[in-house]
Design a protein around this motif. Structure first.
Motif, PDB file in Angstrom:
ATOM      1  N   ARG A  89       0.820  -1.214   0.000  1.00  0.00           N
ATOM      2  CA  ARG A  89       0.000   0.000   0.000  1.00  0.00           C
ATOM      3  C   ARG A  89       0.857   1.268   0.000  1.00  0.00           C
ATOM      4  O   ARG A  89       0.566   2.220  -0.723  1.00  0.00           O
ATOM      5  CB  ARG A  89      -0.927  -0.007   1.211  1.00  0.00           C
ATOM      6  CG  ARG A  89      -1.879   1.188   1.213  1.00  0.00           C
ATOM      7  CD  ARG A  89      -2.888   1.095   2.315  1.00  0.00           C
ATOM      8  NE  ARG A  89      -3.780  -0.026   1.997  1.00  0.00           N
ATOM      9  CZ  ARG A  89      -4.498  -0.668   2.897  1.00  0.00           C
ATOM     10  NH1 ARG A  89      -4.438  -0.332   4.159  1.00  0.00           N
ATOM     11  NH2 ARG A  89      -5.273  -1.660   2.550  1.00  0.00           N
ATOM     12  N   ASN A 106       0.896   6.405  -7.028  1.00  0.00           N
ATOM     13  CA  ASN A 106      -0.276   7.209  -7.411  1.00  0.00           C
ATOM     14  C   ASN A 106       0.000   8.694  -7.265  1.00  0.00           C
ATOM     15  O   ASN A 106      -0.565   9.500  -7.997  1.00  0.00           O
ATOM     16  CB  ASN A 106      -1.485   6.822  -6.553  1.00  0.00           C
ATOM     17  CG  ASN A 106      -1.965   5.414  -6.847  1.00  0.00           C
ATOM     18  OD1 ASN A 106      -1.642   4.829  -7.874  1.00  0.00           O
ATOM     19  ND2 ASN A 106      -2.736   4.869  -5.934  1.00  0.00           N
ATOM     20  N   GLN A 125       2.206   1.740  -3.478  1.00  0.00           N
ATOM     21  CA  GLN A 125       1.136   2.076  -4.410  1.00  0.00           C
ATOM     22  C   GLN A 125       0.677   3.512  -4.222  1.00  0.00           C
ATOM     23  O   GLN A 125       0.450   4.231  -5.188  1.00  0.00           O
ATOM     24  CB  GLN A 125      -0.049   1.116  -4.236  1.00  0.00           C
ATOM     25  CG  GLN A 125      -1.112   1.273  -5.296  1.00  0.00           C
ATOM     26  CD  GLN A 125      -0.589   0.997  -6.685  1.00  0.00           C
ATOM     27  OE1 GLN A 125      -0.003  -0.045  -6.927  1.00  0.00           O
ATOM     28  NE2 GLN A 125      -0.782   1.925  -7.596  1.00  0.00           N
ATOM     29  N   ASN A 126       0.573   3.964  -2.963  1.00  0.00           N
ATOM     30  CA  ASN A 126       0.175   5.352  -2.703  1.00  0.00           C
ATOM     31  C   ASN A 126       1.206   6.319  -3.270  1.00  0.00           C
ATOM     32  O   ASN A 126       0.849   7.351  -3.852  1.00  0.00           O
ATOM     33  CB  ASN A 126      -0.005   5.588  -1.205  1.00  0.00           C
ATOM     34  CG  ASN A 126      -1.237   4.876  -0.669  1.00  0.00           C
ATOM     35  OD1 ASN A 126      -2.129   4.511  -1.423  1.00  0.00           O
ATOM     36  ND2 ASN A 126      -1.276   4.667   0.639  1.00  0.00           N
TER      37      ASN A 126
END
Length: 131
Positions: free
Chosen positions: A114, A121, A117-118
């Motif tokens: 996570r 993004n 991925q954050n």
């Protein structure tokens, strides 16, 4: 409605016969009887083949028994299965800090963590996490 439901429902059959007319319904009945006869013959053939197969198996079992050979011996003589070696874990390729402030690593396989991925993004690149 599906054909199976229509064929098994008396009300649907009556409606179909009324729609077709008597002559066409009789032709459909003859064709349906022919198909059912073919299906019965095919199933009888399958049953006969399976019976012959089972008789052959019993015959071979008796022959083996008469020769003093057990089924276990035959199974043990069969080619052994190759054992799979456990795969070595992959070395980590990426290093990151998770939500709890702990430094962790990731091999690059499986689900992206996570925290990475954050960051991806938000515009960072995967190369910025490389070890």
């Amino acid at each position: 409605m599906s054909l199976a439901k229509n064929l098994n429902n008396l009300r649907s059959l009556r409606a179909a016969v009324n729609e077709l007319g008597l002559e066409q319904a009789e032709q459909a009945l003859e064709k349906l009887q022919q198909v059912i006869t073919e299906k019965r013959e095919a199933e009888a053939e399958m049953i006969a083949q399976e019976k012959a197969r089972q008789e052959l198996i019993a015959k071979y079992k008796e022959e083996l028994k008469a020769q003093g050979i057990s089924l276990n011996e035959l199974v043990l003589d069969a080619e052994p299965k190759k054992e799979r070696k456990p795969r070595q874990p992959l070395p980590p390729k990426y290093k990151y800090v998770d939500e709890n402030g702990e430094t962790k690593t990731w091999t690059g396989q499986g689900r992206t963590p996570r925290a990475i991925q954050n960051a991806l993004n938000a515009g960072k690149t995967l190369a910025s996490f490389a070890i």
